[in-house]
Motif scaffolding. Structure first.
Motif, PDB file in Angstrom:
ATOM      1  N   GLY A 337       1.148  -0.676  -0.246  1.00 21.56           N
ATOM      2  CA  GLY A 337       0.396   0.117  -0.021  1.00 21.56           C
ATOM      3  C   GLY A 337       0.729   1.206  -0.192  1.00 21.56           C
ATOM      4  N   ARG A 338       1.760   1.182   1.197  1.00 26.42           N
ATOM      5  CA  ARG A 338       3.049   2.286   1.100  1.00 26.42           C
ATOM      6  C   ARG A 338       3.551   2.300  -0.459  1.00 26.42           C
ATOM      7  NH1 ARG A 338       4.303   7.749   1.684  1.00 26.42           N
ATOM      8  NH2 ARG A 338       6.101   7.833   2.250  1.00 26.42           N
ATOM      9  N   ALA A 339       3.696   1.532  -1.053  1.00 25.94           N
ATOM     10  CA  ALA A 339       4.196   1.274  -3.019  1.00 25.94           C
ATOM     11  C   ALA A 339       3.927   2.445  -3.276  1.00 25.94           C
ATOM     12  CB  ALA A 339       5.527   0.008  -2.828  1.00 25.94           C
ATOM     13  N   GLU A 340       2.415   1.790  -3.440  1.00 25.77           N
ATOM     14  CA  GLU A 340       1.762   2.114  -4.359  1.00 25.77           C
ATOM     15  C   GLU A 340       1.019   3.535  -4.305  1.00 25.77           C
ATOM     16  OE1 GLU A 340      -0.702   2.294  -7.330  1.00 25.77           O
ATOM     17  OE2 GLU A 340       0.663   0.979  -7.048  1.00 25.77           O
ATOM     18  N   GLN A 341       1.097   4.157  -2.819  1.00 25.24           N
ATOM     19  CA  GLN A 341       1.169   5.551  -1.920  1.00 25.24           C
ATOM     20  C   GLN A 341       2.449   6.447  -3.054  1.00 25.24           C
ATOM     21  OE1 GLN A 341       1.543   6.279   1.330  1.00 25.24           O
ATOM     22  NE2 GLN A 341      -0.030   8.023   1.311  1.00 25.24           N
TER      23      GLN A 341
END
Length: 377
Positions: A337-341
């Motif tokens: 999720g952080r990578a996508e953010q």
């Protein structure tokens, strides 16, 4: 912004001086030359043969004069002759700028200097670089810095007129990441060729010298080799540290490959899970810009203008802290999720960077300011 032609005058004649050792400045000069020629400006690029071979300045419509990467009297004489009929001279980087200062000695030709990054050296050579910086800063009619810290440094070194430069990532480097139907298969094929099938792939790029932080990268890789599966780190670039780094990789059995000089860094990034910037790169790091354009999460050491460039669109860690660098990477692997953010933040951040047209417009406005007749008051 004009090239003087619309006013019935002869086209503006400019000389771009380049040392040829910095990928960011070389790509910028090619982009700038193309934009200036398209607007009717006469451009001569003074750079080593190998720089023209790599960046094809003549392909933009500019003339090319071979000037070696040296400040010896012969090189300065060649540069002085090339600048004879110039309306202004624009030098890029500290050493090229110093050659331009020597070549223009005794002439009133305006000199614009762009600092793309801070020159680095140790010991006695560091003192020499500070002297060169002072000489160049005080001689330049206008000094453009690609980040605020470079502008502040120029002012502190004695520049009479220092400004923030608009510098774009060339369109060819941006569009290399635009998706096509074949992009997925190409990336899969490249990952297989590198040995990254079924494991994360990290990409770093830069000359193999100490300031680029490859030693820190190897320190961090000692943590990553314990992961399952262990990521593969590939480093594109060549330089004096290669033998030392290769010995460490072999002795410590690190999951790192030194790829040597590559002309497909854009494709490597398109196949990567993460981009890594472990050292003091140029203030407007090409790798950082390409990573954000390619929607590849970036982990970078805070240095120079990197925070100003990427904002909150990357994981930034303190310098000289391999444990923090390694931990930031592991967190991203564990948190999709952080990578996508970061991918979304990177797209928004990149949208705010200067375009090539804006870069050329700013440079032309400086040129006109220095060469156009001033109205009588």
């Amino acid at each position: 912004m004009s090239s003087h032609s619309p006013h019935g005058q002869s086209p503006l004649r400019t000389v771009q001086v380049l040392g040829g050792g910095n990928a960011a400045s070389s790509a910028h000069v090619r982009s700038l030359a193309a934009g200036l020629v398209a607007r009717g400006v006469r451009v001569t690029v003074c750079a080593p043969f190998e720089a023209d071979d790599a960046y094809d300045f003549t392909g933009t419509g500019a003339a090319h004069v071979h000037v070696p990467r040296s400040s010896d009297p012969g090189s300065v004489a060649v540069l002085r002759a090339a600048c004879t009929d110039a309306d202004l001279v624009h030098a890029h980087g500290l050493h090229a700028s110093f050659r331009a200062v020597l070549a223009l000695s005794g002439r009133r030709t305006p000199l614009i200097v762009t600092w793309h990054d801070r020159a680095h050296a140790e010991g006695a050579r560091a003192h020499l670089l500070r002297l060169l910086e002072r000489r160049v800063a005080r001689a330049a009619t206008v000094l453009l810095g690609t980040s605020s810290d470079l502008v502040d440094r120029a002012r502190g070194t004695g520049a009479r007129d220092a400004r923030l430069a608009a510098v774009a990532l060339p369109r060819s480097r941006r569009t290399a990441h635009e998706g096509t139907e074949a992009a997925g298969p190409r990336s899969a094929k490249l990952r297989a060729e590198l040995g990254a099938t079924g494991r994360p792939l990290f990409v770093a790029a830069g000359s193999l010298e100490r300031r680029r932080g490859h030693g820190l990268l190897l320190d961090a890789a000692r943590v990553w080799r314990e992961l399952d599966p262990a990521p593969l780190v590939v480093v594109a670039g060549e330089g004096p540290q290669r033998a030392e780094l290769q010995r460490r990789i072999e002795d410590e059995e690190l999951p790192v490959r030194l790829l040597g000089q590559r002309d497909d860094v854009s494709e490597l990034l398109s196949a990567a899970d993460l981009a890594l910037l472990p050292g003091r790169g140029e203030s407007r790091s090409v790798l950082a810009q390409e990573a954000l354009h390619a929607r590849v999460p970036l982990v970078a050491v805070v240095s120079g203008g990197i925070r100003e460039l990427v904002g909150d669109a990357a994981e930034l860690v303190p310098p000289h802290d391999p444990a923090a660098f390694a931990a930031a990477v592991v967190r991203l692997l564990d948190d999709p999720g952080r990578a996508e953010q970061l991918r979304d933040l990177g797209t928004r951040q990149a949208a705010g960077w200067p375009t090539e047209d804006e870069t050329v417009a700013q440079v032309l406005s400086v040129y006109d300011e220095l060469t156009q007749p001033q109205p009588m008051i």
